[in-house]
Design a protein around this motif. Structure first.
Motif, PDB file in Angstrom:
ATOM      1  N   LEU A  67       0.826  -1.207   0.000  1.00  0.00           N
ATOM      2  CA  LEU A  67       0.000   0.000   0.000  1.00  0.00           C
ATOM      3  C   LEU A  67       0.859   1.255   0.000  1.00  0.00           C
ATOM      4  CD1 LEU A  67      -2.665  -1.150   2.624  1.00  0.00           C
ATOM      5  CD2 LEU A  67      -2.796  -1.310   0.119  1.00  0.00           C
ATOM      6  N   TRP A  68       1.971   1.202   0.725  1.00  0.00           N
ATOM      7  CA  TRP A  68       2.865   2.359   0.764  1.00  0.00           C
ATOM      8  C   TRP A  68       3.490   2.596  -0.607  1.00  0.00           C
ATOM      9  CZ3 TRP A  68       8.305   2.919   0.289  1.00  0.00           C
ATOM     10  CH2 TRP A  68       8.782   4.190   0.622  1.00  0.00           C
ATOM     11  N   LEU A  69       3.959   1.536  -1.242  1.00  0.00           N
ATOM     12  CA  LEU A  69       4.579   1.679  -2.560  1.00  0.00           C
ATOM     13  C   LEU A  69       3.580   2.165  -3.607  1.00  0.00           C
ATOM     14  CD1 LEU A  69       6.695  -1.600  -2.605  1.00  0.00           C
ATOM     15  CD2 LEU A  69       7.618   0.725  -2.653  1.00  0.00           C
ATOM     16  N   ALA A  70       2.317   1.798  -3.429  1.00  0.00           N
ATOM     17  CA  ALA A  70       1.300   2.113  -4.438  1.00  0.00           C
ATOM     18  C   ALA A  70       0.745   3.529  -4.330  1.00  0.00           C
ATOM     19  CB  ALA A  70       0.148   1.118  -4.327  1.00  0.00           C
ATOM     20  N   ALA A  71       0.969   4.208  -3.218  1.00  0.00           N
ATOM     21  CA  ALA A  71       0.326   5.510  -3.014  1.00  0.00           C
ATOM     22  C   ALA A  71       1.316   6.551  -2.500  1.00  0.00           C
ATOM     23  CB  ALA A  71      -0.841   5.362  -2.042  1.00  0.00           C
ATOM     24  N   PRO A  72       2.330   6.899  -3.313  1.00  0.00           N
ATOM     25  CA  PRO A  72       3.257   7.956  -2.881  1.00  0.00           C
ATOM     26  C   PRO A  72       2.518   9.271  -2.674  1.00  0.00           C
ATOM     27  CG  PRO A  72       3.563   7.446  -5.209  1.00  0.00           C
ATOM     28  CD  PRO A  72       2.640   6.404  -4.669  1.00  0.00           C
ATOM     29  N   ALA A  73       2.973  10.039  -1.697  1.00  0.00           N
ATOM     30  CA  ALA A  73       2.322  11.321  -1.406  1.00  0.00           C
ATOM     31  C   ALA A  73       2.398  12.260  -2.602  1.00  0.00           C
ATOM     32  CB  ALA A  73       2.975  11.963  -0.183  1.00  0.00           C
ATOM     33  N   ARG A  74       3.464  12.161  -3.368  1.00  0.00           N
ATOM     34  CA  ARG A  74       3.618  12.971  -4.584  1.00  0.00           C
ATOM     35  C   ARG A  74       3.596  12.024  -5.788  1.00  0.00           C
ATOM     36  NH1 ARG A  74       7.722  15.615  -7.916  1.00  0.00           N
ATOM     37  NH2 ARG A  74       6.958  17.683  -8.508  1.00  0.00           N
ATOM     38  N   ARG A  75       2.406  11.656  -6.215  1.00  0.00           N
ATOM     39  CA  ARG A  75       2.291  10.709  -7.327  1.00  0.00           C
ATOM     40  C   ARG A  75       2.782  11.375  -8.613  1.00  0.00           C
ATOM     41  NH1 ARG A  75       0.248   6.096  -8.137  1.00  0.00           N
ATOM     42  NH2 ARG A  75      -1.001   6.016  -6.237  1.00  0.00           N
ATOM     43  N   ASP A  77      12.683   9.215  -1.338  1.00  0.00           N
ATOM     44  CA  ASP A  77      14.036   9.699  -1.578  1.00  0.00           C
ATOM     45  C   ASP A  77      15.054   8.928  -0.755  1.00  0.00           C
ATOM     46  OD1 ASP A  77      13.168  10.611   0.841  1.00  0.00           O
ATOM     47  OD2 ASP A  77      13.815  12.700   0.553  1.00  0.00           O
ATOM     48  N   ASP A  78      14.616   7.896  -0.050  1.00  0.00           N
ATOM     49  CA  ASP A  78      15.496   7.060   0.765  1.00  0.00           C
ATOM     50  C   ASP A  78      15.605   5.687   0.104  1.00  0.00           C
ATOM     51  OD1 ASP A  78      16.742   5.443   2.607  1.00  0.00           O
ATOM     52  OD2 ASP A  78      15.538   6.090   4.317  1.00  0.00           O
ATOM     53  N   PRO A  79      16.676   5.426  -0.662  1.00  0.00           N
ATOM     54  CA  PRO A  79      16.794   4.147  -1.375  1.00  0.00           C
ATOM     55  C   PRO A  79      16.718   2.939  -0.448  1.00  0.00           C
ATOM     56  CG  PRO A  79      18.411   5.704  -2.202  1.00  0.00           C
ATOM     57  CD  PRO A  79      17.799   6.323  -0.975  1.00  0.00           C
ATOM     58  N   ASN A  80      17.279   3.041   0.744  1.00  0.00           N
ATOM     59  CA  ASN A  80      17.232   1.903   1.660  1.00  0.00           C
ATOM     60  C   ASN A  80      15.804   1.564   2.064  1.00  0.00           C
ATOM     61  OD1 ASN A  80      20.045   1.570   1.712  1.00  0.00           O
ATOM     62  ND2 ASN A  80      20.281   3.081   3.352  1.00  0.00           N
ATOM     63  N   LYS A  81      14.993   2.584   2.323  1.00  0.00           N
ATOM     64  CA  LYS A  81      13.596   2.355   2.690  1.00  0.00           C
ATOM     65  C   LYS A  81      12.829   1.715   1.538  1.00  0.00           C
ATOM     66  CE  LYS A  81       9.497   4.635   4.615  1.00  0.00           C
ATOM     67  NZ  LYS A  81       8.936   5.892   5.173  1.00  0.00           N
ATOM     68  N   VAL A  82      13.088   2.181   0.327  1.00  0.00           N
ATOM     69  CA  VAL A  82      12.411   1.638  -0.846  1.00  0.00           C
ATOM     70  C   VAL A  82      12.809   0.186  -1.075  1.00  0.00           C
ATOM     71  CG1 VAL A  82      12.237   1.791  -3.361  1.00  0.00           C
ATOM     72  CG2 VAL A  82      12.104   3.867  -1.976  1.00  0.00           C
ATOM     73  N   LEU A  83      14.091  -0.117  -0.982  1.00  0.00           N
ATOM     74  CA  LEU A  83      14.548  -1.485  -1.199  1.00  0.00           C
ATOM     75  C   LEU A  83      13.975  -2.432  -0.155  1.00  0.00           C
ATOM     76  CD1 LEU A  83      18.260  -0.781  -2.164  1.00  0.00           C
ATOM     77  CD2 LEU A  83      16.453  -1.574  -3.663  1.00  0.00           C
ATOM     78  N   THR A  84      13.907  -1.976   1.075  1.00  0.00           N
ATOM     79  CA  THR A  84      13.307  -2.803   2.133  1.00  0.00           C
ATOM     80  C   THR A  84      11.838  -3.059   1.838  1.00  0.00           C
ATOM     81  OG1 THR A  84      14.840  -1.997   3.816  1.00  0.00           O
ATOM     82  CG2 THR A  84      12.756  -2.927   4.590  1.00  0.00           C
ATOM     83  N   ALA A  85      11.131  -2.014   1.405  1.00  0.00           N
ATOM     84  CA  ALA A  85       9.714  -2.167   1.079  1.00  0.00           C
ATOM     85  C   ALA A  85       9.519  -3.179  -0.045  1.00  0.00           C
ATOM     86  CB  ALA A  85       9.116  -0.820   0.685  1.00  0.00           C
ATOM     87  N   PHE A  86      10.368  -3.138  -1.057  1.00  0.00           N
ATOM     88  CA  PHE A  86      10.262  -4.093  -2.154  1.00  0.00           C
ATOM     89  C   PHE A  86      10.471  -5.522  -1.678  1.00  0.00           C
ATOM     90  CE2 PHE A  86       9.744  -1.187  -5.528  1.00  0.00           C
ATOM     91  CZ  PHE A  86       9.490  -1.930  -6.671  1.00  0.00           C
ATOM     92  N   LEU A 142      10.698   5.955  -7.766  1.00  0.00           N
ATOM     93  CA  LEU A 142      11.737   5.050  -7.258  1.00  0.00           C
ATOM     94  C   LEU A 142      13.084   5.248  -7.936  1.00  0.00           C
ATOM     95  CD1 LEU A 142       9.629   1.740  -7.296  1.00  0.00           C
ATOM     96  CD2 LEU A 142       9.742   3.467  -5.501  1.00  0.00           C
ATOM     97  N   LEU A 143      13.251   6.334  -8.681  1.00  0.00           N
ATOM     98  CA  LEU A 143      14.456   6.491  -9.484  1.00  0.00           C
ATOM     99  C   LEU A 143      15.730   6.561  -8.648  1.00  0.00           C
ATOM    100  CD1 LEU A 143      13.172   8.904 -12.264  1.00  0.00           C
ATOM    101  CD2 LEU A 143      13.572   6.446 -12.401  1.00  0.00           C
ATOM    102  N   ASP A 144      15.645   7.102  -7.425  1.00  0.00           N
ATOM    103  CA  ASP A 144      16.833   7.104  -6.570  1.00  0.00           C
ATOM    104  C   ASP A 144      17.253   5.681  -6.225  1.00  0.00           C
ATOM    105  OD1 ASP A 144      17.020   9.875  -6.525  1.00  0.00           O
ATOM    106  OD2 ASP A 144      15.803  10.072  -4.711  1.00  0.00           O
ATOM    107  N   ALA A 145      16.287   4.837  -5.878  1.00  0.00           N
ATOM    108  CA  ALA A 145      16.590   3.439  -5.553  1.00  0.00           C
ATOM    109  C   ALA A 145      17.064   2.682  -6.784  1.00  0.00           C
ATOM    110  CB  ALA A 145      15.366   2.757  -4.957  1.00  0.00           C
TER     111      ALA A 145
END
Length: 481
Positions: free
Chosen positions: A341-349, A416-425, A444-447
């Protein structure tokens, strides 16, 4: 599948060769990977008419000179017979179904397993052709998620320590939480619909018999719109319809219970009335590649989360986990499933309405992706990509990726936090990749940059182009392995 192996597919198509080469994504034995067509995405907005006339059955003349039959596109009326509100709309060419299972596992795996159950020694496309499936037209499908708001109550209760009779009662109350799948299978002229899909029904229902309608008791609830037959048991409840020139297969898969539950049959009846297709979305959906998808990132988030909830409850209800640990395991699993749900609904889509097409011809693959840009990203992408920009090999990472990152701007809080994104994936699982492909990949371009910096990079013999086109970002990649 590892994040670094598949995410480049979402990014620029350059990772198709990497993903297909991994053990998790390798085509199954017998796959020919052939394609009959390769075209860029074109508008194909379906009608919302529920009573659209069926496309006439195709005749089956042999192609001159032994050539492959000319592929026929689905009509808007056929697409409109799919349900509304799906997370995935897909088109799968019969000639490459075993390749397609890599990209649309929820639907294609059903057909792969049916082939095995039938004991066929042939590739799946040959088995289906022998059974009466028209090889010139694609199989259409849609996956509609269960209500995340409803389904979360069961796992949340487990996490809070609910057990015993109270938990059993709650699970029974949520027997109507189901994932719904519809397949429209094109029939050759004169094909017997029951024979074509008997194997699929057997796989889904664990060998439960197919009750023939209208005489069987299970058929009564359908009224005048009764299917050819109904089966219940195992993972799902299934209804099989003869729908014009297609065989229609409606499947409901309970998250927490069995396909044999009365609630599953009730949901199957209701699902039969859901038609209209992806009205208002999927404007660039194109059914000519061997695998095509239109993805709604938010609905994909629901699909991934509810799929996770179902797995948690079934695993913890089996008596394998110590009672004292059930709450702990449920809490952890609940948090991981909700990463979808977090990955699907970024605050800045930045983008949505992802439409993807993959064609494989021998050692060459072609990927076409198109995404609707939002107000947050449209102006920047138009400025940077009004003129098409094409690169080859590593330039996709060194030049095109930074240009996209600059064009879309701030990815939003947390992204903007690649580590957070990778963990979420990692925690979200398989659905994270389809969520990203639906549009979230631009957040997700930073990750993506972090992953590609660490290798393996892109395929040397690849060519990638990106352009702005009528409010959308279009990416076309061609790769030779």
């Amino acid at each position: 599948m590892a994040f670094r192996e598949l995410l480049p597919i979402v990014l620029l198509g350059a990772g198709i060769a990497l993903g297909a080469g991994s053990a998790a994504c390798a085509p199954r034995p017998g796959s020919n990977g052939a394609s009959t067509s390769s075209t860029a995405a074109q508008p194909a907005r379906p009608s919302a008419s529920a009573a659209a006339p069926a496309q006439p059955a195709a005749s089956d003349p042999a192609a001159p000179g032994g050539a492959a039959p000319e592929p026929l596109p689905p009509s808007p009326e056929q697409i409109a017979r799919l349900p509304p509100g799906a997370a995935i709309y897909a088109s799968l060419r019969n000639s490459a179904l075993e390749v397609a299972v890599q990209y649309v596992p929820q639907m294609a795996q059903v057909l792969i397993e049916a082939n095995r159950a039938l004991g066929s020694q042939h590739p799946l496309d040959v088995t289906l052709a022998k059974a009466g499936v028209d090889p010139r037209r694609p199989i259409l499908g849609a996956v509609v998620p269960a209500s995340e708001k409803s389904a979360r109550a069961v796992v949340d209760a487990m996490a809070k320590g609910t057990s015993g009779k109270a938990l059993d009662k709650l699970i029974r109350e949520h027997a109507a939480d189901v994932t719904r799948v519809r397949l429209l299978v094109p029939l050759a002229s004169g094909a017997d619909p029951r024979r074509v899909m008997a194997g699929v029904v057997d796989v889904l229902t664990g060998g439960a018999p197919l009750d023939v309608c209208p005489g069987a008791a299970r058929c009564a609830g359908f009224g005048a719109r009764a299917p050819l037959g109904v089966a219940q048991g195992g993972l799902a409840a299934v209804a099989v319809y003869a729908d014009g020139a297609d065989l229609r297969l409606d499947v409901v898969m309970p998250l927490f219970g069995s396909g044999g539950d009365p609630a599953a049959l009730k949901e199957l009846v209701a699902f039969g009335e859901e038609v209209g297709g992806p009205d208002g979305r999927c404007s660039r959906f194109d059914a000519s590649p061997v695998v095509s998808m239109c993805l709604d990132p938010e609905r994909m988030g629901e699909l991934g989360a509810t799929d996770g909830y179902g797995k948690i409850v079934k695993a913890l209800s089996g008596g394998v986990v110590e009672p004292s640990m059930i709450s702990v395991v449920a809490t952890q699993g609940f948090a991981e499933a909700r990463q979808n749900l977090w990955l699907a609904a970024p605050a800045r889509r930045l983008a949505s309405d992802g439409t993807l097409g993959v064609t494989v011809q021998g050692k060459r693959g072609r990927f076409v992706g198109s995404w609707a840009l939002t107000d947050a990203s449209r102006a920047g992408v138009e400025r940077a990509f009004a003129a098409e920009r094409c690169v080859a090999g590593d330039a996709a990472v060194k030049e095109l990726l930074p240009a996209l990152r600059a064009a879309v701007g701030d990815p939003g809080k947390g992204f903007d936090d690649p580590n957070k994104v990778l963990t979420a994936f990692q925690e979200a699982g398989w659905s994270a990749y389809l969520i990203a492909a639906g549009g979230s990949w631009l957040n997700l371009l930073d990750a993506i940059g972090r992953v590609l910096e660490q290798g393996p990079g892109t395929v040397p013999d690849s060519h990638v182009c990106a352009r702005y086109d009528g409010g959308r970002l279009v990416v076309v990649s061609e790769i030779r392995r």
